[in-house]
Design a protein around this motif. Structure first.
Motif, PDB file in Angstrom:
ATOM      1  N   VAL A 137       0.901  -1.220   0.047  1.00  0.00           N
ATOM      2  CA  VAL A 137       0.028  -0.043   0.033  1.00  0.00           C
ATOM      3  C   VAL A 137       0.714   1.155   0.125  1.00  0.00           C
ATOM      4  O   VAL A 137       0.652   2.205  -0.662  1.00  0.00           O
ATOM      5  CB  VAL A 137      -1.016  -0.060   1.228  1.00  0.00           C
ATOM      6  CG1 VAL A 137      -1.688   1.385   1.314  1.00  0.00           C
ATOM      7  CG2 VAL A 137      -1.964  -1.317   1.136  1.00  0.00           C
ATOM      8  N   TYR A 138       1.970   1.356   0.714  1.00  0.00           N
ATOM      9  CA  TYR A 138       3.008   2.500   0.786  1.00  0.00           C
ATOM     10  C   TYR A 138       3.342   2.621  -0.440  1.00  0.00           C
ATOM     11  O   TYR A 138       3.686   3.826  -0.913  1.00  0.00           O
ATOM     12  CB  TYR A 138       4.152   2.047   1.840  1.00  0.00           C
ATOM     13  CG  TYR A 138       5.119   3.203   1.746  1.00  0.00           C
ATOM     14  CD1 TYR A 138       5.218   4.323   2.184  1.00  0.00           C
ATOM     15  CD2 TYR A 138       6.290   2.773   1.093  1.00  0.00           C
ATOM     16  CE1 TYR A 138       6.026   5.295   2.027  1.00  0.00           C
ATOM     17  CE2 TYR A 138       7.189   3.657   0.900  1.00  0.00           C
ATOM     18  CZ  TYR A 138       7.174   4.959   1.683  1.00  0.00           C
ATOM     19  OH  TYR A 138       8.264   5.835   1.371  1.00  0.00           O
ATOM     20  N   LEU A 187       2.285   1.686  -3.364  1.00  0.00           N
ATOM     21  CA  LEU A 187       1.265   2.146  -4.467  1.00  0.00           C
ATOM     22  C   LEU A 187       0.935   3.394  -4.149  1.00  0.00           C
ATOM     23  O   LEU A 187       0.642   4.225  -5.125  1.00  0.00           O
ATOM     24  CB  LEU A 187       0.030   1.068  -4.156  1.00  0.00           C
ATOM     25  CG  LEU A 187      -1.001   1.386  -5.056  1.00  0.00           C
ATOM     26  CD1 LEU A 187      -0.793   1.114  -6.434  1.00  0.00           C
ATOM     27  CD2 LEU A 187      -2.354   0.398  -4.697  1.00  0.00           C
ATOM     28  N   VAL A 188       0.840   3.783  -2.943  1.00  0.00           N
ATOM     29  CA  VAL A 188       0.133   5.253  -2.714  1.00  0.00           C
ATOM     30  C   VAL A 188       1.179   6.393  -2.833  1.00  0.00           C
ATOM     31  O   VAL A 188       0.829   7.463  -3.420  1.00  0.00           O
ATOM     32  CB  VAL A 188      -0.338   5.168  -1.225  1.00  0.00           C
ATOM     33  CG1 VAL A 188      -0.955   6.760  -0.797  1.00  0.00           C
ATOM     34  CG2 VAL A 188      -1.646   4.490  -1.185  1.00  0.00           C
ATOM     35  N   PHE A 189       2.317   6.141  -2.569  1.00  0.00           N
ATOM     36  CA  PHE A 189       3.253   7.139  -2.586  1.00  0.00           C
ATOM     37  C   PHE A 189       4.369   7.056  -3.835  1.00  0.00           C
ATOM     38  O   PHE A 189       5.336   8.076  -3.852  1.00  0.00           O
ATOM     39  CB  PHE A 189       4.262   7.343  -1.180  1.00  0.00           C
ATOM     40  CG  PHE A 189       3.350   7.620  -0.114  1.00  0.00           C
ATOM     41  CD1 PHE A 189       2.937   8.783   0.285  1.00  0.00           C
ATOM     42  CD2 PHE A 189       2.908   6.761   0.785  1.00  0.00           C
ATOM     43  CE1 PHE A 189       2.546   9.370   1.359  1.00  0.00           C
ATOM     44  CE2 PHE A 189       2.102   7.042   1.962  1.00  0.00           C
ATOM     45  CZ  PHE A 189       1.617   8.294   2.212  1.00  0.00           C
ATOM     46  N   HIS A 190       4.326   6.135  -4.432  1.00  0.00           N
ATOM     47  CA  HIS A 190       5.290   5.856  -5.653  1.00  0.00           C
ATOM     48  C   HIS A 190       4.599   5.692  -6.791  1.00  0.00           C
ATOM     49  O   HIS A 190       5.271   5.860  -7.849  1.00  0.00           O
ATOM     50  CB  HIS A 190       6.093   4.736  -5.214  1.00  0.00           C
ATOM     51  CG  HIS A 190       7.399   5.164  -4.132  1.00  0.00           C
ATOM     52  ND1 HIS A 190       8.485   5.612  -4.419  1.00  0.00           N
ATOM     53  CD2 HIS A 190       7.008   4.710  -2.770  1.00  0.00           C
ATOM     54  CE1 HIS A 190       9.070   5.558  -3.070  1.00  0.00           C
ATOM     55  NE2 HIS A 190       8.345   5.409  -2.261  1.00  0.00           N
ATOM     56  N   TYR A 191       3.496   5.014  -6.900  1.00  0.00           N
ATOM     57  CA  TYR A 191       2.973   4.695  -8.248  1.00  0.00           C
ATOM     58  C   TYR A 191       1.852   5.715  -8.481  1.00  0.00           C
ATOM     59  O   TYR A 191       1.496   5.998  -9.777  1.00  0.00           O
ATOM     60  CB  TYR A 191       2.386   3.246  -8.402  1.00  0.00           C
ATOM     61  CG  TYR A 191       3.492   2.250  -8.142  1.00  0.00           C
ATOM     62  CD1 TYR A 191       4.168   1.823  -9.556  1.00  0.00           C
ATOM     63  CD2 TYR A 191       4.056   1.545  -6.994  1.00  0.00           C
ATOM     64  CE1 TYR A 191       5.058   1.017  -9.750  1.00  0.00           C
ATOM     65  CE2 TYR A 191       4.981   0.780  -7.252  1.00  0.00           C
ATOM     66  CZ  TYR A 191       5.542   0.452  -8.630  1.00  0.00           C
ATOM     67  OH  TYR A 191       6.531  -0.504  -8.717  1.00  0.00           O
ATOM     68  N   VAL A 192       1.008   6.073  -7.571  1.00  0.00           N
ATOM     69  CA  VAL A 192      -0.158   7.053  -7.975  1.00  0.00           C
ATOM     70  C   VAL A 192       0.533   8.349  -8.209  1.00  0.00           C
ATOM     71  O   VAL A 192      -0.090   9.044  -9.117  1.00  0.00           O
ATOM     72  CB  VAL A 192      -1.215   6.949  -6.710  1.00  0.00           C
ATOM     73  CG1 VAL A 192      -2.064   8.180  -6.833  1.00  0.00           C
ATOM     74  CG2 VAL A 192      -1.918   5.455  -6.566  1.00  0.00           C
TER      75      VAL A 192
END
Length: 300
Positions: free
Chosen positions: A49-50, A52-57
């Motif tokens: 989740v980390y 995904l939220v802070f690096h991919y989104v």
């Protein structure tokens, strides 16, 4: 001439059946493997989740580089300009000054900072007392957890205009020298700050590589007449060359990133009109205010 016992043994061996190979274990379906490893997958969920939220989104925000992005109207309503921001950036002489400054800082840190953790790790590895080694490790690790604002403040108090070093120079009859405001000394100053902050932390990888070396190699080299320096050159350094290559790559990448953050934060001391960081998304806005703005060599 064969004996009856040998004949019986030969006949038994000739009648032995060949062994059949064992069948490969059947692979479980995907959903069964997921259910089997559900606990481990749940443990990896926070890290997933980390990233995904802070690096991919945030990657979707790169669309601002192709827009005349306005924060108040957002991505959807900002005007699409295509490659105009990049053309403006590549045509700006300050961009090429920033590239040259970044390469200069990177080369300086690669030459001065890269050997520092290796030398410190070799010194720590040569300490015989385990208590002394752990104490020194704890001391050199501490600056890594100190913020850059505090580190710059410490350097300002030591070598700044009103710091200890200029006051000492003035007391012995020499002119005061403020290194913190000298543009030519900026690459060396940043490198010294990085060495003081991250040199101890960088020894972790090298110490792990040194501890993994087989002690029998040192004993064999000593029996062959190799001294301390020859053992260092022919045993220690070849055994840790992979860690050195990995850290040299990470040092180069970190040096390239250091120019955009620390240089801009240092440039704010020269005034709002001189402290600008040009990115593809902000170049169109910066180009409209570039006329008449004073230039400073290290103000990116």
């Amino acid at each position: 001439m064969t004996t009856p016992l040998q004949a019986v043994g030969t006949g038994t061996a000739s009648r032995a059946k060949p062994e059949t190979p064992l069948a490969a274990p059947r692979r479980l379906p995907l959903w069964k493997r997921l259910w089997r490893d559900r606990v481990m997958l749940m443990l990896t969920l926070p890290g997933l989740v980390y990233f995904l939220v802070f690096h991919y989104v945030p990657l979707f925000g790169y669309v601002a580089a192709f827009q005349d992005y306005q924060p108040y109207i957002g991505f959807l309503d900002s005007q699409w300009v295509g490659l105009q921001n990049f053309a403006t950036m590549l045509g700006d002489p300050r961009f090429w000054d920033a590239v040259g400054n970044t390469l200069r800082i990177t080369l300086t840190q690669l030459v001065l900072f890269f050997p520092a953790p290796i030398a410190l790790a070799l010194l720590l590895n040569s300490v015989i007392s385990e208590k002394v080694r752990r104490f020194v490790q704890s001391v050199v690790y501490l600056p890594h957890f100190i913020g850059w604002v505090i580190i710059v403040s410490v350097f300002q108090q030591v070598i700044g205009g009103a710091g200890v070093l200029p006051g000492f120079l003035e007391s012995i009859g020499l002119p005061r020298y403020d290194m913190m405001t000298d543009p030519d000394a900026f690459p060396l100053l940043v490198t010294l700050q990085v060495i003081w902050k991250d040199c101890g932390w960088g020894t972790i990888i090298f110490l792990a590589a040194l501890l993994s070396i087989n002690p029998e190699l040192y004993e064999a080299a000593a029996m062959d007449g190799a001294g301390r320096w020859r053992r260092l050159w022919h045993v220690t350094l070849p055994a840790s060359h992979r860690s050195s290559s990995c850290c040299s790559s990470s040092t180069s990448a970190a040096s390239c990133r250091s120019g955009s953050s620390r240089s801009c934060s240092s440039a704010t001391r020269w005034g709002p009109s001189r402290a600008r960081c040009s990115t593809p998304s902000s170049t169109s806005t910066a180009s409209r205010t570039a006329s008449g703005a004073p230039r400073r060599r290290w103000a990116w």
